[in-house]
Scaffold this active site. Structure first.
Site, mmCIF file in Angstrom:
data_model
loop_
_atom_site.group_PDB
_atom_site.id
_atom_site.type_symbol
_atom_site.label_atom_id
_atom_site.label_comp_id
_atom_site.label_asym_id
_atom_site.label_seq_id
_atom_site.Cartn_x
_atom_site.Cartn_y
_atom_site.Cartn_z
ATOM 1 N N GLY A 247 0.800 -1.212 0.000
ATOM 2 C CA GLY A 247 0.000 0.000 0.000
ATOM 3 C C GLY A 247 0.837 1.269 0.000
ATOM 4 O O GLY A 247 2.063 1.252 0.153
ATOM 5 N N HIS A 248 0.146 2.386 -0.151
ATOM 6 C CA HIS A 248 0.798 3.686 -0.258
ATOM 7 C C HIS A 248 1.545 4.051 1.015
ATOM 8 O O HIS A 248 1.075 3.835 2.125
ATOM 9 C CB HIS A 248 -0.237 4.777 -0.588
ATOM 10 C CG HIS A 248 -1.406 4.791 0.353
ATOM 11 N ND1 HIS A 248 -1.389 5.482 1.535
ATOM 12 C CD2 HIS A 248 -2.620 4.180 0.279
ATOM 13 C CE1 HIS A 248 -2.552 5.323 2.156
ATOM 14 N NE2 HIS A 248 -3.319 4.533 1.412
ATOM 15 N N GLY A 249 2.746 4.573 0.836
ATOM 16 C CA GLY A 249 3.529 5.050 1.967
ATOM 17 C C GLY A 249 4.233 3.976 2.762
ATOM 18 O O GLY A 249 4.822 4.271 3.811
ATOM 19 N N GLY A 266 -1.665 0.893 4.132
ATOM 20 C CA GLY A 266 -0.828 2.075 4.025
ATOM 21 C C GLY A 266 0.107 2.270 5.205
ATOM 22 O O GLY A 266 -0.210 1.906 6.343
ATOM 23 N N ALA A 267 1.280 2.818 4.909
ATOM 24 C CA ALA A 267 2.250 3.268 5.914
ATOM 25 C C ALA A 267 2.786 2.158 6.801
ATOM 26 O O ALA A 267 3.256 2.415 7.914
ATOM 27 C CB ALA A 267 1.649 4.375 6.774
#
Length: 350
Positions: A247-249, A266-267
């Protein structure tokens, strides 16, 4: 290739071998094979003592063995040449490389490739049929771009990196040197960023960057997303299997191994040398320390300390998970025992 030539190719990694006592026996080795499928002329390997029974059954001409005298005696008794080493599986991987190298096209640009005038293409580059290289793209020396690859604007591809057919590299992606991106992978597409409002979901534009450091390998149909701000970063020498979602980040350290169908929200942050087995899921912003391992289908909701091995959902220490699994298997018997105790207690009260 003569057996003695294979020994020379291996160098110091082959600590000792059967030619020491039988120097005149130096047959031709024509290929490699799994030990249970080996035929005359092939070389295979035995990873440890628990696989020793295969030695008397195999048709291999030569074996790569651990430093185990008992296994070497078994090989001698079966008339099989052998090489001893501290890591038989690694030496077998090197043996495969002696007999097989993946297809590598000669440098050229196919006339059907579409390359924007502002793109910068290095020397000795191969760009295959119907590849699309958009504006501002930079491609390093010795890179290989197989057919139907699409590289969006402002992406950078490092020296000797290989992009296999039908993979897609989105804008704001930075791929280092000596990387391999397999077919169908999508690097740097928009992360899943939406903000709830009273009238629906408001799309958060993903303006960040996706960075793959040197020597990263990404499997088929894997997706690595671009974040709204900042970076999604994959550390050097990390290997990623097919069908993985990052996922993003996310921040993935160096030397990690991520097996198929693993998914990260994410993250997520992984330290160096983290191992994720198949279908591991990691919740938003969870962290795993250096050297941590998650077994297959583990669900990670909270941080995992460095070096910890975890299993189950929600994830717990692997040793505790094994104890819980024993109890889980016995639950029907425990339930029956509980019912009997309840009946006895009821009868005694009556």
């Amino acid at each position: 290739m003569k057996f003695s030539e294979i020994l020379r190719q291996f160098g110091d990694t082959a600590t000792h071998h059967s030619l020491t006592n039988d120097p005149d026996r130096d047959p031709e080795i024509t290929g490699v094979a799994a030990i249970d499928e080996a035929t005359n002329g092939t070389i295979s390997y035995v990873e440890g003592a628990k696989f020793g029974s295969f030695i008397s059954k195999t048709n291999a001409t030569a074996l790569i063995l651990p430093q185990d005298e008992n296994l070497q005696v078994l090989a001698n008794e079966s008339g099989i040449l052998w090489i001893a080493t501290s890591d038989p599986r690694l030496l077998f991987a090197k043996a495969i490389a002696l007999f097989y190298q993946p297809y590598r096209p000669i440098p050229e640009i196919h006339p059907t490739a579409v390359i924007h005038s502002t793109a910068k293409v290095g020397s000795d580059v191969y760009i295959g049929p119907h590849a699309v290289i958009q504006q501002g793209v930079e491609i390093g020396n010795g890179a290989i771009i197989h057919p139907n690859v699409v590289i969006y604007p402002d992406a950078k591809i490092g020296d000797r990196t290989i992009l296999h057919a039908n993979c897609t590299i989105h804008e704001r992606t930075r791929i280092g040197a000596d990387c391999v991106i397999h077919s169908g992978a999508v690097i740097g597409a928009e992360g899943f960023g939406f903000v709830p409002t009273q009238t629906g979901w408001f799309k958060m534009q993903q303006s960040g960057y996706t960075v793959l450091e040197d020597s990263v390998e990404v499997g088929c149909n894997t997706a690595i997303d671009r974040p709204a701000v900042g970076e999604t970063r994959i550390g050097s020498s990390t290997v990623i299997d097919n069908l993985v979602q990052i996922g993003h980040g996310c921040q993935i350290g160096s030397g990690c191994a991520i097996a198929g169908q693993a998914g990260m929200a994410g993250a997520v942050k992984l330290g160096n040398r983290v191992i994720l087995a198949g279908q591991v899921g990691i919740a938003n912003q969870a962290k795993m320390g250096d050297g941590a391992i998650a077994s297959a289908q583990t669900g990670i909701l909270h941080d995992v300390p460095p070096g910890e091995i975890v299993s189950g959902t929600p994830a717990i220490a692997h040793k505790k998970y094994l104890k819980a699994s024993v109890v889980y298997i016995r639950l029907p018997d425990i339930y029956q025992s509980l019912k009997q105790l309840q009946r006895k207690f009821k009868d005694s009260n009556d």
